[in-house]
Design a protein around this motif. Structure first.
Motif, PDB file in Angstrom:
ATOM      1  N   ASP A 134     -27.799  18.236   8.691  1.00 12.96           N
ATOM      2  CA  ASP A 134     -26.970  17.448   9.599  1.00 12.96           C
ATOM      3  C   ASP A 134     -27.886  16.404  10.241  1.00 12.96           C
ATOM      4  N   VAL A 135     -27.575  15.136   9.999  1.00 10.03           N
ATOM      5  CA  VAL A 135     -28.452  14.047  10.431  1.00 10.03           C
ATOM      6  C   VAL A 135     -27.738  13.183  11.458  1.00 10.03           C
ATOM      7  N   LEU A 136     -28.452  12.883  12.524  1.00  7.62           N
ATOM      8  CA  LEU A 136     -27.966  11.968  13.541  1.00  7.62           C
ATOM      9  C   LEU A 136     -28.955  10.805  13.600  1.00  7.62           C
ATOM     10  N   LEU A 137     -28.506   9.630  13.174  1.00  9.32           N
ATOM     11  CA  LEU A 137     -29.345   8.434  13.174  1.00  9.32           C
ATOM     12  C   LEU A 137     -29.359   7.847  14.575  1.00  9.32           C
ATOM     13  N   ILE A 138     -30.545   7.751  15.157  1.00  9.42           N
ATOM     14  CA  ILE A 138     -30.715   7.266  16.524  1.00  9.42           C
ATOM     15  C   ILE A 138     -31.169   5.811  16.482  1.00  9.42           C
ATOM     16  N   GLU A 139     -30.361   4.928  17.053  1.00  8.30           N
ATOM     17  CA  GLU A 139     -30.644   3.493  17.086  1.00  8.30           C
ATOM     18  C   GLU A 139     -30.837   3.034  18.521  1.00  8.30           C
ATOM     19  N   ASP A 140     -31.565   1.934  18.676  1.00  3.47           N
ATOM     20  CA  ASP A 140     -31.707   1.361  20.008  1.00  3.47           C
ATOM     21  C   ASP A 140     -30.533   0.455  20.348  1.00  3.47           C
ATOM     22  N   ILE A 141     -30.111  -0.386  19.381  1.00  4.94           N
ATOM     23  CA  ILE A 141     -29.047  -1.338  19.663  1.00  4.94           C
ATOM     24  C   ILE A 141     -28.305  -1.684  18.378  1.00  4.94           C
ATOM     25  N   VAL A 142     -26.992  -1.800  18.490  1.00  2.00           N
ATOM     26  CA  VAL A 142     -26.164  -2.245  17.369  1.00  2.00           C
ATOM     27  C   VAL A 142     -25.647  -3.629  17.726  1.00  2.00           C
ATOM     28  N   GLU A 143     -25.983  -4.592  16.867  1.00  2.00           N
ATOM     29  CA  GLU A 143     -25.535  -5.968  17.092  1.00  2.00           C
ATOM     30  C   GLU A 143     -24.647  -6.422  15.939  1.00  2.00           C
ATOM     31  N   THR A 144     -25.240  -6.864  14.852  1.00  2.00           N
ATOM     32  CA  THR A 144     -24.474  -7.370  13.713  1.00  2.00           C
ATOM     33  C   THR A 144     -23.930  -6.245  12.842  1.00  2.00           C
ATOM     34  N   GLY A 145     -24.595  -5.100  12.837  1.00  8.81           N
ATOM     35  CA  GLY A 145     -24.215  -3.988  11.980  1.00  8.81           C
ATOM     36  C   GLY A 145     -24.897  -4.027  10.619  1.00  8.81           C
ATOM     37  N   LEU A 146     -25.570  -5.121  10.293  1.00  2.96           N
ATOM     38  CA  LEU A 146     -26.192  -5.262   8.975  1.00  2.96           C
ATOM     39  C   LEU A 146     -27.316  -4.255   8.751  1.00  2.96           C
ATOM     40  N   THR A 147     -28.211  -4.132   9.712  1.00  2.00           N
ATOM     41  CA  THR A 147     -29.315  -3.181   9.581  1.00  2.00           C
ATOM     42  C   THR A 147     -28.788  -1.758   9.522  1.00  2.00           C
ATOM     43  N   LEU A 148     -27.835  -1.451  10.383  1.00  2.97           N
ATOM     44  CA  LEU A 148     -27.274  -0.111  10.416  1.00  2.97           C
ATOM     45  C   LEU A 148     -26.576   0.227   9.099  1.00  2.97           C
ATOM     46  N   ARG A 149     -25.834  -0.707   8.542  1.00  3.58           N
ATOM     47  CA  ARG A 149     -25.170  -0.462   7.259  1.00  3.58           C
ATOM     48  C   ARG A 149     -26.203  -0.174   6.170  1.00  3.58           C
ATOM     49  N   TYR A 150     -27.290  -0.934   6.165  1.00  4.79           N
ATOM     50  CA  TYR A 150     -28.369  -0.712   5.192  1.00  4.79           C
ATOM     51  C   TYR A 150     -28.934   0.703   5.342  1.00  4.79           C
ATOM     52  N   LEU A 151     -29.242   1.093   6.568  1.00  9.01           N
ATOM     53  CA  LEU A 151     -29.819   2.420   6.811  1.00  9.01           C
ATOM     54  C   LEU A 151     -28.854   3.539   6.442  1.00  9.01           C
ATOM     55  N   LEU A 152     -27.591   3.378   6.763  1.00  4.41           N
ATOM     56  CA  LEU A 152     -26.601   4.398   6.412  1.00  4.41           C
ATOM     57  C   LEU A 152     -26.471   4.537   4.899  1.00  4.41           C
ATOM     58  N   ASN A 153     -26.517   3.439   4.181  1.00  2.00           N
ATOM     59  CA  ASN A 153     -26.461   3.500   2.717  1.00  2.00           C
ATOM     60  C   ASN A 153     -27.667   4.243   2.150  1.00  2.00           C
ATOM     61  N   ILE A 154     -28.852   3.947   2.675  1.00  2.00           N
ATOM     62  CA  ILE A 154     -30.080   4.614   2.213  1.00  2.00           C
ATOM     63  C   ILE A 154     -30.008   6.117   2.503  1.00  2.00           C
ATOM     64  N   LEU A 155     -29.657   6.468   3.733  1.00  2.00           N
ATOM     65  CA  LEU A 155     -29.654   7.875   4.134  1.00  2.00           C
ATOM     66  C   LEU A 155     -28.529   8.670   3.468  1.00  2.00           C
ATOM     67  N   SER A 156     -27.367   8.086   3.317  1.00  2.00           N
ATOM     68  CA  SER A 156     -26.271   8.826   2.679  1.00  2.00           C
ATOM     69  C   SER A 156     -26.582   9.108   1.213  1.00  2.00           C
ATOM     70  N   GLY A 157     -27.374   8.257   0.577  1.00  2.00           N
ATOM     71  CA  GLY A 157     -27.790   8.492  -0.800  1.00  2.00           C
ATOM     72  C   GLY A 157     -28.690   9.709  -0.944  1.00  2.00           C
ATOM     73  N   ARG A 158     -29.227  10.179   0.150  1.00  2.00           N
ATOM     74  CA  ARG A 158     -30.096  11.367   0.130  1.00  2.00           C
ATOM     75  C   ARG A 158     -29.300  12.645   0.351  1.00  2.00           C
ATOM     76  N   GLN A 159     -28.010  12.540   0.394  1.00  2.00           N
ATOM     77  CA  GLN A 159     -27.052  13.646   0.429  1.00  2.00           C
ATOM     78  C   GLN A 159     -27.230  14.623   1.595  1.00  2.00           C
ATOM     79  N   PRO A 160     -27.208  14.097   2.818  1.00  2.00           N
ATOM     80  CA  PRO A 160     -27.195  15.023   3.956  1.00  2.00           C
ATOM     81  C   PRO A 160     -25.841  15.709   4.043  1.00  2.00           C
ATOM     82  N   ASN A 161     -25.798  16.826   4.733  1.00  2.00           N
ATOM     83  CA  ASN A 161     -24.537  17.524   4.974  1.00  2.00           C
ATOM     84  C   ASN A 161     -23.600  16.636   5.795  1.00  2.00           C
TER      85      ASN A 161
END
Length: 187
Positions: free
Chosen positions: A93-120
């Motif tokens: 179970d993964v909780l991605l901790i961010e400092d700030i969400v602005e455009t969403g571009l960086t967050l979308r990139y990180l979520l794609n990378i991490l979800s590919g690693r098949q967390p629960n």
């Protein structure tokens, strides 16, 4: 450094109280499970520290470093991982901790990378969410504060590696960063 602030948005006391409330919500949601807090360096480290201490569930900590660069002012930055996780998150179970969400571009990139690693499970917790429409829709389950579309510093957020250690969050006076851009020939 406080003299460089236009105004303080949140004091240290307000920040700590809100993080405590958020930690109670997260602890309820993840009751009986261990969570991997994946934190994006460097800005989110202050938020992570207070949040992890306030959680009542077992947690593991891991870190991602990202590098972004922009080929031009009109184009959004390109993001790449400069420091990867130390542990395998498959089935966790993964909780991605961010400092700030602005455009969403960086967050979308990180979520794609991490979800590919098949967390629960994979959810997002951010310290700040700008009150502007992001360029891409990203799911943010937990947020401490929604803020105006202004340049903020303090509590981990910086401008040119300064102001991170302020114990409050404030709006940086525009002349501070405009003056710096003039000196660098970016006016």
């Amino acid at each position: 450094m406080l003299e460089d602030l236009e105004r303080v948005l949140f004091t240290e006391e307000q920040i700590r109280l809100r993080i405590k409330e958020l930690a109670e919500e997260i602890s309820r949601d993840y009751d009986g499970r261990e969570v991997v807090l994946v934190t994006v360096l460097k800005g989110a480290v202050f938020f992570l520290t207070y949040l992890a201490q306030a959680l009542t569930i077992p947690v593991r900590l891991d870190f991602l470093g990202i590098a972004s660069f922009s080929p031009g002012r009109a184009l959004p930055g390109v993001v790449s991982i400069s420091k990867d996780l130390d542990q395998d998150i498959h089935g966790m179970d993964v909780l991605l901790i961010e400092d700030i969400v602005e455009t969403g571009l960086t967050l979308r990139y990180l979520l794609n990378i991490l979800s590919g690693r098949q967390p629960n499970s994979l959810e997002v917790c951010t310290f700040l969410d700008k009150a502007v429409r992001p360029l891409v829709d990203v799911p943010v389950k937990y947020r401490c504060f929604e803020i105006p579309d202004r340049f903020v510093v303090g509590f981990g957020l910086d401008y040119n590696e300064r102001y991170r250690t302020l114990n409050c969050l404030g709006i940086l006076k525009s002349q501070v960063y405009q003056k710096s851009q003039i000196y660098q020939g970016k006016s």
